[in-house]
Design a protein around this motif. Structure first.
Motif, PDB file in Angstrom:
ATOM      1  N   PRO A  34      -8.143   5.454  -5.661  1.00 44.32           N
ATOM      2  CA  PRO A  34      -8.749   4.333  -6.384  1.00 44.32           C
ATOM      3  C   PRO A  34     -10.280   4.358  -6.369  1.00 44.32           C
ATOM      4  O   PRO A  34     -10.916   3.575  -7.042  1.00 44.32           O
ATOM      5  CB  PRO A  34      -8.245   3.123  -5.594  1.00 44.32           C
ATOM      6  CG  PRO A  34      -8.105   3.630  -4.213  1.00 44.32           C
ATOM      7  CD  PRO A  34      -7.735   5.089  -4.316  1.00 44.32           C
ATOM      8  N   ASP A  35     -10.853   5.278  -5.585  1.00 44.11           N
ATOM      9  CA  ASP A  35     -12.279   5.142  -5.298  1.00 44.11           C
ATOM     10  C   ASP A  35     -13.193   5.236  -6.508  1.00 44.11           C
ATOM     11  O   ASP A  35     -14.096   4.415  -6.654  1.00 44.11           O
ATOM     12  CB  ASP A  35     -12.674   6.165  -4.242  1.00 44.11           C
ATOM     13  CG  ASP A  35     -13.810   5.643  -3.413  1.00 44.11           C
ATOM     14  OD1 ASP A  35     -13.653   4.541  -2.868  1.00 44.11           O
ATOM     15  OD2 ASP A  35     -14.855   6.290  -3.353  1.00 44.11           O
ATOM     16  N   TYR A  56      -6.485  -5.935  -2.524  1.00 43.48           N
ATOM     17  CA  TYR A  56      -7.223  -5.784  -1.283  1.00 43.48           C
ATOM     18  C   TYR A  56      -8.718  -5.988  -1.505  1.00 43.48           C
ATOM     19  O   TYR A  56      -9.372  -6.745  -0.789  1.00 43.48           O
ATOM     20  CB  TYR A  56      -6.946  -4.391  -0.704  1.00 43.48           C
ATOM     21  CG  TYR A  56      -7.716  -4.087   0.541  1.00 43.48           C
ATOM     22  CD1 TYR A  56      -7.417  -4.749   1.718  1.00 43.48           C
ATOM     23  CD2 TYR A  56      -8.745  -3.169   0.531  1.00 43.48           C
ATOM     24  CE1 TYR A  56      -8.131  -4.488   2.867  1.00 43.48           C
ATOM     25  CE2 TYR A  56      -9.459  -2.904   1.671  1.00 43.48           C
ATOM     26  CZ  TYR A  56      -9.152  -3.560   2.831  1.00 43.48           C
ATOM     27  OH  TYR A  56      -9.867  -3.306   3.956  1.00 43.48           O
ATOM     28  N   PHE A  72      -1.950  -2.734  -4.722  1.00 43.66           N
ATOM     29  CA  PHE A  72      -2.455  -3.118  -3.411  1.00 43.66           C
ATOM     30  C   PHE A  72      -3.970  -3.056  -3.377  1.00 43.66           C
ATOM     31  O   PHE A  72      -4.630  -3.973  -2.899  1.00 43.66           O
ATOM     32  CB  PHE A  72      -1.882  -2.202  -2.329  1.00 43.66           C
ATOM     33  CG  PHE A  72      -2.627  -2.306  -1.036  1.00 43.66           C
ATOM     34  CD1 PHE A  72      -2.399  -3.371  -0.198  1.00 43.66           C
ATOM     35  CD2 PHE A  72      -3.595  -1.385  -0.697  1.00 43.66           C
ATOM     36  CE1 PHE A  72      -3.113  -3.496   0.983  1.00 43.66           C
ATOM     37  CE2 PHE A  72      -4.310  -1.501   0.478  1.00 43.66           C
ATOM     38  CZ  PHE A  72      -4.064  -2.570   1.316  1.00 43.66           C
ATOM     39  N   TRP A  73      -4.527  -1.954  -3.870  1.00 43.86           N
ATOM     40  CA  TRP A  73      -5.980  -1.795  -3.773  1.00 43.86           C
ATOM     41  C   TRP A  73      -6.701  -2.909  -4.495  1.00 43.86           C
ATOM     42  O   TRP A  73      -7.697  -3.439  -3.997  1.00 43.86           O
ATOM     43  CB  TRP A  73      -6.410  -0.437  -4.335  1.00 43.86           C
ATOM     44  CG  TRP A  73      -5.917   0.699  -3.512  1.00 43.86           C
ATOM     45  CD1 TRP A  73      -5.004   1.632  -3.890  1.00 43.86           C
ATOM     46  CD2 TRP A  73      -6.269   1.010  -2.163  1.00 43.86           C
ATOM     47  NE1 TRP A  73      -4.770   2.506  -2.860  1.00 43.86           N
ATOM     48  CE2 TRP A  73      -5.538   2.152  -1.790  1.00 43.86           C
ATOM     49  CE3 TRP A  73      -7.132   0.447  -1.243  1.00 43.86           C
ATOM     50  CZ2 TRP A  73      -5.638   2.733  -0.540  1.00 43.86           C
ATOM     51  CZ3 TRP A  73      -7.239   1.025   0.004  1.00 43.86           C
ATOM     52  CH2 TRP A  73      -6.494   2.156   0.340  1.00 43.86           C
ATOM     53  N   PRO A 111       0.833  -1.198   0.000  1.00 44.74           N
ATOM     54  CA  PRO A 111       0.000   0.000   0.000  1.00 44.74           C
ATOM     55  C   PRO A 111       0.866   1.245   0.000  1.00 44.74           C
ATOM     56  O   PRO A 111       1.981   1.186   0.514  1.00 44.74           O
ATOM     57  CB  PRO A 111      -0.786  -0.127   1.309  1.00 44.74           C
ATOM     58  CG  PRO A 111       0.044  -0.995   2.187  1.00 44.74           C
ATOM     59  CD  PRO A 111       0.811  -1.904   1.264  1.00 44.74           C
ATOM     60  N   PRO A 112       0.412   2.346  -0.513  1.00 46.52           N
ATOM     61  CA  PRO A 112      -0.891   2.554  -1.140  1.00 46.52           C
ATOM     62  C   PRO A 112      -0.789   2.585  -2.658  1.00 46.52           C
ATOM     63  O   PRO A 112      -1.361   3.478  -3.280  1.00 46.52           O
ATOM     64  CB  PRO A 112      -1.286   3.928  -0.600  1.00 46.52           C
ATOM     65  CG  PRO A 112       0.037   4.653  -0.480  1.00 46.52           C
ATOM     66  CD  PRO A 112       1.112   3.624  -0.332  1.00 46.52           C
TER      67      PRO A 112
END
Lengths: 472, 498
Positions: free
Chosen positions: A460-461, A387, A383-384, A378-379
């Motif tokens: 990433p949202d 995850y 990773f996202w 992360p970040p």
């Protein structure tokens, strides 16, 4: 003529555009290679913007939904970057235009494969992509290693294709349909021959397994990835594999989901074997390309958790699609950065990367970012995606699978970090690559993908929220 | 008085933003990167002092609320926020980080190898340390927690002593395993947040709310996971073996950060996260944890007794002091917890000073072995003076900082467990014994005439004097720190209160 074209769904228009690109690339010979490259790039770019702009539509079995849009754009972006790096890599190949044409043709195949609800149409697209990629690996006709790689890929690919086709025939026999919607409806009623479906699924999974690079169908991967030119390897790892996952998602999520109790455990076992074997084998590699090939196998293991942990978790699918995208981007960066470094130092051995962090700062930096992303630090964006994917696996109720995946992810850090160690933290008397610069057409994809990894890592949202609306 | 907008974020991010600049200017001129690191650390210290002043003047210490909060959604779809702020406890830990960072960076004047990289990593380290103490989103906390390892690993592995590679990898493996165990506990609680909060959330307060509602057996397992994760950092015996190696091999300024700030991350995690999150388990296990604390004090005390390497001796004294932190943390009353926090701050200053002195011996006498550095008092009067002050402070002499902490912690333990805890007093005697013996051998040993050694230089005198003044000030005027600590300590103590 023109008004009619505008009525065609996006897919057909894009196919038309790319076909024109293919013809142009072949006509423009080696002497005009840069013109061929520019035209191909324009064609791909136009296709990307056209697809982004096209509304969702369906004509017969050909669908253009958010899923095919998302996956097709992965193909096209990969091709855009690959064609760029290819222009520097294949400087001594007589029919350079042909290589570009083959890559564009493979794109047509892949886009068709992911934009259809009819199994035959999917299979036709799949094989078109396959044939084009067999040929493009062998584009260096004088290079015995490339020819061997192409032959291996050709044989294995054909066997895989044959197996999948055979499996599909069983499924057709059991359900009497090749349309995924109808297959799903028939299976949901429950009146099907279990043995036929079971055999068909085994064969289909094996066939797809070759393309997805899952253990035990992976044996061709290290040799082919190693033998092919860097850009073509990138294409195989980033685009070709993505197509296999996308086709798998269409088939299993859309058509065969009523029999998930048969294929889910199979994929779960394959996922465990694939990620563990891939990571353990990668530990022992000393050649960058082979290491990345094994890491690609390990990542296939994570991605098929999509099937192995099939459930009703929105995060699973979103995370899986995110990781498919990130795998493509991370592999583009890794292979092209390796190509750049190989160009500079003339070697593909990790031990020869010693001290390159000081002499090739930019590429080393982005390669480091990429390796950390591959390890899931992360970040960064890698990773996202991991995850969300693992979170989805847990939400579906397979904590054990998630745990194995996390442990694997931890193991993988070792071999990625080892490369970073050689880049920055080993001392050498004579640093290599002083003052040498690689071609800028390698640098552009590296920088673009590297920035994508960083920026998607910071925010990433929006992508995650978008992916939650995408369904195969 | 009001803080500037985003002042805490600036304190947090300033060093990491300066880090690449230090690297690149360092390529051109070695001096430049050192000066940049000093200036950035100084600005960071001034800003954090400014925050502390606002905290004090505005009376924020009367509550346990968070101040200077910056809260933004980061990845709302999985409940991750950028959530930083400080209460009294975090405030003093930030101060400790910035004070010791400046001292350490000033004392880095003996580093001449790849300076640009050294200072770049140092600034990276400073941000990650501050980040641990100000993050109230556990995801962010974990990122900073892990980020600490990276620069620390390289600072030990590249600029360390002869066994640096071994020490660095041992440090990395131990603490990384600890963090992974800790992470598993975090995730377990995180997966249960939807059933309590209604959505995924890494917010510390939501996680605490969720953790407290888990079944007792699960709480016990998770508490132990967190305790091991944080305990490796503290370190608690028997997970302490990375510490002497890392401390001895690290360059002295880095030992300062290791002992002064890094170990505090463990204590901070126990107090801030482990105890509030699983109070029932903690209540059940408090007695055993206290025993672990006492074992720390005695074990480390006995081992320290026969160390000849002064750095190793100080390292073991750190472990002994951390025993008092563990003991105080689990008492469940305000004096005990306040004592633990006070010890964290005081120990940071004292052992920071002692490690810097060990570095002086290493560079001026080229040895850290007590027989080699003994008998140089007349050549190095200032060094010896500071050593005596630091040593006295370390053994808990009344009037110096550690005494207040030890007193409070033992008082708290006495309230909770009664006379049986009197055994700790013998620990204090042991502590006094090895420190006094070491001082006696070094400072009052037979004089050596033949060697030519230099005493302290100006930057060293400045940074040692500042640390000494703080040690004395905190010893004679405890409210200076207690004001910040009292309310957070009471809040934490209530989780364990019977």
């Amino acid at each position: 003529m023109l008004p009619e074209i505008s009525y065609l769904p996006g897919i057909y228009t894009v196919i038309l555009i790319i076909t024109m690109g293919i013809i142009a690339s072949i006509l423009l010979d080696r002497k005009n290679r840069w013109i061929a490259v520019i035209i191909a790039e324009i064609v791909v770019a136009v296709s990307i913007f056209y697809l982004l702009d096209t509304p969702i539509s369906q004509t017969g079995y050909t669908v253009f939904d958010e899923f095919s849009r998302f996956i097709s754009i992965i193909f096209l972006i990969t091709s855009f970057l690959i064609i760029l790096s290819l222009s520097s890599e294949l400087t001594d190949v007589p029919r350079f235009g042909l290589a570009i044409a083959l890559i564009l043709a493979a794109n047509i195949g892949m886009i068709v494969a992911v934009s259809s609800l009819n199994i035959i149409q999917i299979v036709v697209g799949w094989e078109l992509a396959g044939l084009a990629s067999y040929a493009v690996i062998a584009i260096k006709r004088k290079d015995p290693i490339a020819i061997e790689a192409a032959m291996k890929f050709f044989i294995v690919g054909s066997i895989g294709f044959g197996l999948a086709l055979f499996g599909i025939s069983f499924i057709f026999g059991a359900t009497g349909s090749l349309n995924l919607v109808e297959i799903s409806a028939k299976l949901a009623i429950g009146s099907y021959d279990y043995n036929l479906i079971f055999t068909g699924l085994i064969l289909l999974i094996s066939g797809l397994g070759f393309k997805m690079a899952i253990v035990p169908f992976h044996v061709w991967i290290p040799d082919t990835y190693d033998g092919a030119p860097y850009s073509i390897t990138t294409f195989l790892a980033a685009a070709s594999k993505t197509m296999a996952f996308a086709v798998g998602l269409r088939l299993f999520y859309h058509g065969l989901n009523p029999v998930s109790y048969i294929w889910r455990p199979l994929f779960a076992i394959l996922a465990i074997i694939t990620m563990t074997y891939g990571n353990l084998a990668a530990l022992a590699q000393n050649k960058m390309k082979r290491l990345l090939a094994w890491s690609s196998i390990a990542h296939a293991g994570y991605i098929i958790l999509l099937f192995g942990a099939f459930g009703f978790s929105a995060n699973l699918l979103a995370g899986g699609l995110f990781h498919i995208l990130m795998h493509a981007i991370m592999k583009i960066l890794a292979f092209i950065a390796a190509a750049y470094l190989a160009y500079v130092i003339g070697s593909d051995l990790i031990t020869d990367y010693t001290g390159l962090g000081r002499t090739q700062k930019l590429v080393s930096f982005f390669l480091t970012i990429d390796l950390l992303a591959l390890a899931g630090i992360p970040p960064l964006a890698g990773f996202w995606s991991k995850y969300i994917l693992f979170l989805g696996v847990v939400e579906s109720g397979y904590v054990f699978l998630a745990l194995i995946a996390v442990i694997n992810s931890a193991i993988s850090l070792y071999y990625y970090a080892r490369i970073i160690k050689f880049l920055y933290f080993e001392t050498v008397e004579e640093p290599k690559g002083v003052g040498t610069r690689g071609p800028i057409s390698y640098l552009i994809p590296v920088v673009l993908t590297g920035l994508t990894i960083i920026l998607l890592g910071i925010n990433p949202d929006p992508l995650i929220n978008f992916l939650k609306t995408v369904a195969p | 008085m009001e803080a500037f907008p985003f002042e805490l974020s600036i304190v947090l991010w300033l060093p990491i933003l300066a880090s690449p600049i230090a690297y690149f200017v360092g390529l051109a001129s070695k001096k430049a990167s050192r000066w940049l690191a000093i200036i950035v650390s100084l600005i960071d210290l001034i800003l954090s002092l400014h925050l502390a002043l606002i905290f004090w003047v505005n009376g924020y210490y009367t509550t346990t609320n968070l101040y200077f909060v910056d809260l933004f959604n980061w990845v709302p779809s999985v409940g991750i926020t950028y959530y930083i702020g400080v209460d009294g406890f975090s405030m003093i830990m930030v101060l400790l980080s910035t004070i010791l960072s400046l001292s350490a960076v000033i004392a880095s004047n003996h580093i001449h190898d790849s300076e640009h990289l050294y200072y770049a990593l140092f600034l990276l380290l400073e941000t990650s340390l501050i980040g641990v103490f100000v993050s109230f989103d556990l995801f962010l906390f974990y990122i900073f927690w892990e980020l600490v390892l990276v620069p620390m690993y390289f600072l030990i592995a590249v600029w360390g002593g002869p066994k640096r590679k071994y020490a660095a990898i041992k440090f990395f493996i131990y603490t990384h395993v600890g963090s992974v165990i800790m992470l598993i506990a975090f995730f377990y609680v995180y997966w249960n947040t939807p059933s309590v909060i209604g959505m995924y959330s890494f917010n510390l307060f939501n996680m605490v709310k969720t953790g407290a509602q888990l079944a007792l057996t699960i709480q016990i397992y998770l508490f132990l996971a967190l305790f091991i994760g944080f305990g490796i950092k503290v370190p608690i015996v028997p997970f302490h073996t990375w510490l002497p190696d890392a401390h001895v091999e690290a360059p002295s300024p880095i030992s300062v950060i290791l002992a002064g700030v890094l170990l505090k991350m463990g204590g901070y995690g126990i107090l801030r996260i482990a105890l509030p999150m699983f109070p029932n388990a903690a209540k059940l296990l408090a007695w055993y944890l206290a025993i672990i604390g006492v074992i720390n004090i005695f074990y480390a005390g006995f081992v320290a007794m026969w160390q000849l390497d002064i750095k190793r001796l100080i390292a073991y004294s750190s472990i002994a002091h951390m025993g008092i932190v563990v003991l105080g943390s689990v008492t469940g009353n305000t004096p005990g917890v306040a004592g633990a926090i006070y010890m964290m701050f005081a120990h940071g200053l004292i052992n920071g000073l002692l490690f810097l002195l060990a570095g002086v011996y290493k560079h001026h006498v080229h040895s850290r072995m007590i027989p080699d550095i003994a008998g140089l008092t007349h050549k190095m009067p200032l060094t010896s003076a500071f050593l005596v002050i630091g040593g006295f402070a370390g053994l808990g002499l009344p009037g110096l900082a550690a005494f207040v902490a030890e007193f409070l912690a033992i008082l708290g333990a006495f309230y909770t467990w009664g006379l049986s805890i009197a055994i700790v007093v013998f620990g204090a005697v042991l502590n006094a014994a090895y420190i006094l013996w070491a001082i006696q051998r070094i400072v009052f040993g037979p004089q050596k005439e033949e060697e030519e050694v230099k005493d302290l230089c100006i930057p060293e005198i400045i940074s040692f004097t500042i640390l000494t003044i703080l040690i004395v000030l905190l010893g004679i005027y405890p409210p200076l720190l207690m004001t910040f600590i009292r309310n957070p300590a009471t809040a934490i103590a209530q989780y364990l209160a019977p």
